[in-house]
Design a protein around this motif. Structure first.
Motif, PDB file in Angstrom:
ATOM      1  N   ASN A   2      -7.034   1.053  -8.761  1.00 26.86           N
ATOM      2  CA  ASN A   2      -6.959  -0.463  -8.373  1.00 26.86           C
ATOM      3  C   ASN A   2      -5.110  -0.941  -8.339  1.00 26.86           C
ATOM      4  N   ILE A   3      -4.002  -0.905  -7.470  1.00 27.73           N
ATOM      5  CA  ILE A   3      -3.504  -1.562  -7.270  1.00 27.73           C
ATOM      6  C   ILE A   3      -2.678  -1.956  -8.456  1.00 27.73           C
ATOM      7  N   GLN A   4      -2.908  -2.868  -8.667  1.00 27.76           N
ATOM      8  CA  GLN A   4      -2.644  -4.223 -10.016  1.00 27.76           C
ATOM      9  C   GLN A   4      -2.706  -3.321 -11.606  1.00 27.76           C
ATOM     10  N   GLN A   6      -2.686  -0.251 -11.862  1.00 32.29           N
ATOM     11  CA  GLN A   6      -1.790   0.852 -11.757  1.00 32.29           C
ATOM     12  C   GLN A   6       0.327   0.409 -11.633  1.00 32.29           C
ATOM     13  N   ILE A   7       0.315  -0.364 -11.603  1.00 33.85           N
ATOM     14  CA  ILE A   7       0.890  -1.467 -11.503  1.00 33.85           C
ATOM     15  C   ILE A   7       2.026  -2.219 -13.409  1.00 33.85           C
ATOM     16  N   GLU A  19       7.942  -6.577 -12.539  1.00 30.77           N
ATOM     17  CA  GLU A  19       7.914  -5.180 -11.961  1.00 30.77           C
ATOM     18  C   GLU A  19       9.368  -5.090 -10.743  1.00 30.77           C
ATOM     19  N   GLU A 219       4.551  -3.305  -5.678  1.00 29.09           N
ATOM     20  CA  GLU A 219       3.363  -3.038  -4.745  1.00 29.09           C
ATOM     21  C   GLU A 219       3.283  -2.934  -3.471  1.00 29.09           C
ATOM     22  N   GLU A 220       4.623  -2.783  -2.366  1.00 27.25           N
ATOM     23  CA  GLU A 220       4.632  -2.634  -1.302  1.00 27.25           C
ATOM     24  C   GLU A 220       5.276  -1.310  -1.518  1.00 27.25           C
ATOM     25  N   LEU A 222       4.338   1.030  -4.024  1.00 23.43           N
ATOM     26  CA  LEU A 222       3.362   2.322  -4.216  1.00 23.43           C
ATOM     27  C   LEU A 222       3.001   2.305  -3.018  1.00 23.43           C
ATOM     28  N   ASN A 223       2.581   1.388  -2.454  1.00 20.38           N
ATOM     29  CA  ASN A 223       1.568   1.422  -1.125  1.00 20.38           C
ATOM     30  C   ASN A 223       2.468   2.091  -0.029  1.00 20.38           C
ATOM     31  N   ASN A 224       3.669   2.353   0.106  1.00 20.51           N
ATOM     32  CA  ASN A 224       4.466   3.117   1.181  1.00 20.51           C
ATOM     33  C   ASN A 224       4.638   4.762   0.777  1.00 20.51           C
TER      34      ASN A 224
END
Length: 257
Positions: A2-4, A6-7, A19, A219-220, A222-224
């Protein structure tokens, strides 16, 4: 993952709450003979060549190099021929699949800081001035992170600025989806100042590529990350660049020590 989650794990690992102060980049060693060719390559592959700048850093530490031993770095950066002076702190980081994660803080311009002129034209700070910068001129979130990473005792003992690095930086912009890559190549000359003597330490080149997002959204970023990996793969494939695991401060110290 889950991205959150991971953050949260990244923030916990770097010991920071916000962050927005996390940078993500890759670093590579660069041979002098490849500098011009890589510059031409980046000019073709990037959206634009943002700028060419020259400036110098003065790294601060304690007499026993406590900041270096913590894996962090603290520097006063002089830009625009000294018209723009600010403090930058980078906390201890970690590598994950060759990508460096670490915290980064900037004091903003410090017009109150008065530079002392010396006969050799290097900037000198006495202990009072360094302590004044540390405790009076840093943003709350920056000082809070430094105090958490380094401890109040180390902050109160920062008294030396003997390591000088001169830079020539070529910076590029690559636009991808919701993020921006910022590849750059540096030529760096380092000197150690002791008393009235200046000792040349090393001259080297580096290639860096940092991922940027609007409002510094982790988040952006990590997603990219795949954009960063793909772009760097093309660079490494063409120029056979070796990974650099040290930041500039610790690489400079490795030459001296």
């Amino acid at each position: 993952m889950n991205i959150q989650l991971q953050i949260k794990r990244i923030c916990d690992s770097l010991q920071i709450k916000d962050e927005r102060f996390i940078e993500i980049e890759r670093k590579r060693k660069l041979k002098f003979e490849d500098f011009k060719e890589l510059r031409n390559f980046l000019t073709e592959k990037s959206s634009s060549h943002e700028k060419t700048v020259s400036f110098f850093d003065q790294y601060l530490d304690t007499e026993d190099m406590a900041i270096a031993k913590k894996g962090a770095s603290l520097r006063i950066r002089y830009k625009q021929d000294g018209a723009k002076v600010y403090v930058q702190y980078k906390g201890p980081g970690f590598l994950q699949k060759g990508i460096l994660f670490r915290s980064e803080f900037n004091s903003g311009k410090l017009p109150e800081v008065v530079l002392k002129e010396s006969h050799n034209h290097f900037v000198r700070f006495d202990e009072k001035n360094i302590r004044s910068i540390m405790f009076n001129h840093l943003p709350e979130e920056m000082f809070g992170a430094m105090e958490k990473h380094l401890g109040h005792e180390i902050l109160s003992k920062i008294s030396t600025g003997n390591l000088i690095c001169f830079y020539k930086k070529e910076k590029f912009i690559v636009n991808r989806d919701n993020i921006m890559l910022e590849p750059s190549i540096d030529k760096i000359c380092t000197f150690y100042v002791r008393g009235e003597s200046i000792y040349p330490m090393a001259t080297f080149c580096e290639y860096e590529n940092e991922i940027k997002a609007e409002e510094n959204s982790l988040e952006e970023k990590l997603n990219n990350l795949h954009h960063l990996v793909k772009f760097d793969a093309a660079v490494v494939s063409k120029f056979r660049l070796k990974a650099e695991t040290k930041d500039k401060y610790h690489r400079c110290l490795s030459f001296f020590i």
